[in-house]
Design a protein around this motif. Structure first.
Motif, PDB file in Angstrom:
ATOM      1  N   THR A  34      -3.849  28.577  39.312  1.00  0.00           N
ATOM      2  CA  THR A  34      -2.682  28.718  40.268  1.00  0.00           C
ATOM      3  C   THR A  34      -1.424  28.701  39.642  1.00  0.00           C
ATOM      4  O   THR A  34      -0.570  29.542  40.021  1.00  0.00           O
ATOM      5  N   ALA A  35      -1.189  27.952  38.627  1.00  0.00           N
ATOM      6  CA  ALA A  35       0.105  28.296  37.828  1.00  0.00           C
ATOM      7  C   ALA A  35       0.348  29.464  37.159  1.00  0.00           C
ATOM      8  O   ALA A  35       1.301  30.206  37.351  1.00  0.00           O
ATOM      9  N   ALA A  36      -0.802  30.051  36.622  1.00  0.00           N
ATOM     10  CA  ALA A  36      -0.784  31.422  36.151  1.00  0.00           C
ATOM     11  C   ALA A  36      -0.491  32.602  36.881  1.00  0.00           C
ATOM     12  O   ALA A  36       0.457  33.529  36.712  1.00  0.00           O
ATOM     13  N   GLY A  37      -1.251  32.436  37.796  1.00  0.00           N
ATOM     14  CA  GLY A  37      -1.038  33.556  39.174  1.00  0.00           C
ATOM     15  C   GLY A  37       0.292  33.569  39.579  1.00  0.00           C
ATOM     16  O   GLY A  37       0.977  34.590  39.893  1.00  0.00           O
ATOM     17  N   LEU A  38       0.775  32.265  40.044  1.00  0.00           N
ATOM     18  CA  LEU A  38       2.087  32.309  40.607  1.00  0.00           C
ATOM     19  C   LEU A  38       3.376  32.400  39.498  1.00  0.00           C
ATOM     20  O   LEU A  38       4.334  32.957  39.863  1.00  0.00           O
ATOM     21  N   GLY A  39       2.974  31.925  38.251  1.00  0.00           N
ATOM     22  CA  GLY A  39       3.888  32.243  37.336  1.00  0.00           C
ATOM     23  C   GLY A  39       4.035  33.618  37.020  1.00  0.00           C
ATOM     24  O   GLY A  39       5.169  33.977  36.933  1.00  0.00           O
ATOM     25  N   ALA A 129      -2.597  17.702  34.161  1.00  0.00           N
ATOM     26  CA  ALA A 129      -1.967  18.653  35.313  1.00  0.00           C
ATOM     27  C   ALA A 129      -0.736  19.316  34.819  1.00  0.00           C
ATOM     28  O   ALA A 129      -0.473  20.520  35.052  1.00  0.00           O
ATOM     29  N   ILE A 130       0.023  18.462  34.201  1.00  0.00           N
ATOM     30  CA  ILE A 130       1.410  18.948  33.713  1.00  0.00           C
ATOM     31  C   ILE A 130       1.398  19.907  32.661  1.00  0.00           C
ATOM     32  O   ILE A 130       1.682  21.112  32.704  1.00  0.00           O
ATOM     33  N   ILE A 131       0.192  19.758  31.587  1.00  0.00           N
ATOM     34  CA  ILE A 131      -0.003  20.655  30.710  1.00  0.00           C
ATOM     35  C   ILE A 131      -0.761  21.923  31.042  1.00  0.00           C
ATOM     36  O   ILE A 131      -0.346  23.045  31.000  1.00  0.00           O
ATOM     37  N   ALA A 132      -1.440  21.768  32.120  1.00  0.00           N
ATOM     38  CA  ALA A 132      -2.275  23.016  32.838  1.00  0.00           C
ATOM     39  C   ALA A 132      -1.362  23.521  33.425  1.00  0.00           C
ATOM     40  O   ALA A 132      -1.384  25.044  33.588  1.00  0.00           O
ATOM     41  N   ALA A 133      -0.240  23.141  34.121  1.00  0.00           N
ATOM     42  CA  ALA A 133       0.673  24.050  34.931  1.00  0.00           C
ATOM     43  C   ALA A 133       1.971  24.408  34.088  1.00  0.00           C
ATOM     44  O   ALA A 133       2.261  25.648  34.328  1.00  0.00           O
ATOM     45  N   ALA A 134       2.426  23.671  33.265  1.00  0.00           N
ATOM     46  CA  ALA A 134       3.495  24.090  32.297  1.00  0.00           C
ATOM     47  C   ALA A 134       3.111  25.151  31.377  1.00  0.00           C
ATOM     48  O   ALA A 134       4.049  25.991  31.128  1.00  0.00           O
ATOM     49  N   GLY A 135       2.053  25.080  30.927  1.00  0.00           N
ATOM     50  CA  GLY A 135       1.415  26.056  29.747  1.00  0.00           C
ATOM     51  C   GLY A 135       1.558  27.503  30.056  1.00  0.00           C
ATOM     52  O   GLY A 135       2.472  28.051  29.511  1.00  0.00           O
ATOM     53  N   PRO A 136       0.702  27.848  31.063  1.00  0.00           N
ATOM     54  CA  PRO A 136       0.877  29.227  31.716  1.00  0.00           C
ATOM     55  C   PRO A 136       2.194  29.588  32.337  1.00  0.00           C
ATOM     56  O   PRO A 136       2.629  30.800  32.115  1.00  0.00           O
ATOM     57  N   ALA A 137       2.765  28.702  32.908  1.00  0.00           N
ATOM     58  CA  ALA A 137       4.009  28.942  33.789  1.00  0.00           C
ATOM     59  C   ALA A 137       5.049  29.336  32.658  1.00  0.00           C
ATOM     60  O   ALA A 137       5.941  30.381  32.953  1.00  0.00           O
TER      61      ALA A 137
END
Length: 274
Positions: A34-39, A129-137
């Motif tokens: 989700t973070a990658a797509g929206l990022g 969750a923070i790592i999963a979101a912040a990494g790709p974003a």
């Protein structure tokens, strides 16, 4: 049996089953995708790199990093809620609660131990969750030449509030599990409320005057307020919808946890175990 001993027992129960790491794996994949797509979409929009740019609204560059990082909580909060629910309902389903109560006759101690362990697993899920979101974003933000805000104290304060929110969600899940003994029913209730009922209500609040004053007290809305950023609150800011302060969101979320655990303790937890 003391609280510390009971907590060690609950820790062993949790980490010797597969449910915690399966949920953790799905959490990382779900939040990360989700973070990658929206990022990509948000970063491209903020820099005007999307095809057909000028034909629709453009995402402002200011604050986009915080919104993307908050996906960890606004999308991932259902996982600590589920693990908290399963920590309790799995005992009813697999009938392991009888030997637990024989070893620890004080049922309140068992529930407290689950809460202590739940806070710990909530913190673990939050970090993942923070790592999963912040990494790709952050990768897409940097790739499009935008500020990642990872050096900002506000960003790290938000990360800390995400950890707190996840811990509270696990406690809410424990309360749900104590109140609704049937595992299937509890999981269905959790998924139906978090994925359908509340999201529909919060979207409707953008169109129904005055409804936002009610929906701001829903648990998901309170969690977003505690974190301080989310896709939902960004939409609310554009429509002028009512939103709680971060500290008020934390109090509301804590109130849900306390009320559910107390009701579950007296209405169901103390009943006979078949």
């Amino acid at each position: 049996m003391s609280l510390a001993t009971s907590a060690r027992s609950e820790t062993t129960k949790l980490f010797t089953t597969v449910m915690w790491w399966i949920l953790a794996l799905v959490l990382v994949v779900y939040v990360g995708m989700t973070a990658a797509g929206l990022g990509f979409v948000f970063s491209a929009s903020a820099t005007g790199a999307l095809p057909g740019e000028g034909n629709g609204p453009q995402v402002p560059a200011d604050g986009v990093a915080g919104v993307l990082y908050s996906i960890a909580a606004s999308v991932g909060y259902v996982f600590p809620l589920l693990i908290g629910t399963l920590m309790v309902t799995a005992e009813f389903r697999h009938k392991t609660l009888t030997p637990t109560f024989l070893a620890t006759p004080r049922r309140g101690t068992v529930l407290w131990a689950k809460a202590v362990v739940g806070v710990g697993i909530g913190a673990v899920y939050a970090v993942l969750a923070i790592i999963a979101a912040a990494g790709p974003a952050a990768g897409f933000l940097a790739g499009f030449g935008l500020d990642t805000d990872l050096a900002s104290s506000d960003t790290w304060a938000m990360f800390g509030r995400i950890v707190l929110a996840f811990a509270l969600w696990v406690l809410i899940g424990i309360g749900v599990g104590a109140l609704v003994r049937n595992q299937v029913a509890a999981v269905v209730i959790v998924l139906a409320f978090t994925q359908f009922i509340e999201p529909i209500g919060r979207v409707a609040a953008a169109f129904v005057k005055g409804l936002d004053k009610v929906t701001q007290f829903l648990p998901g809305a309170a969690s977003d307020a505690l974190v301080g950023q989310s896709i939902y609150t960004s939409m609310g800011q554009s429509t002028g919808a009512a939103q709680l302060e971060w500290w008020a969101g934390g109090i509301v979320l804590l109130a849900y946890a306390v009320v559910l655990i107390v009701i579950g303790n007296y209405a169901s937890w103390r009943r006979d175990v078949s």
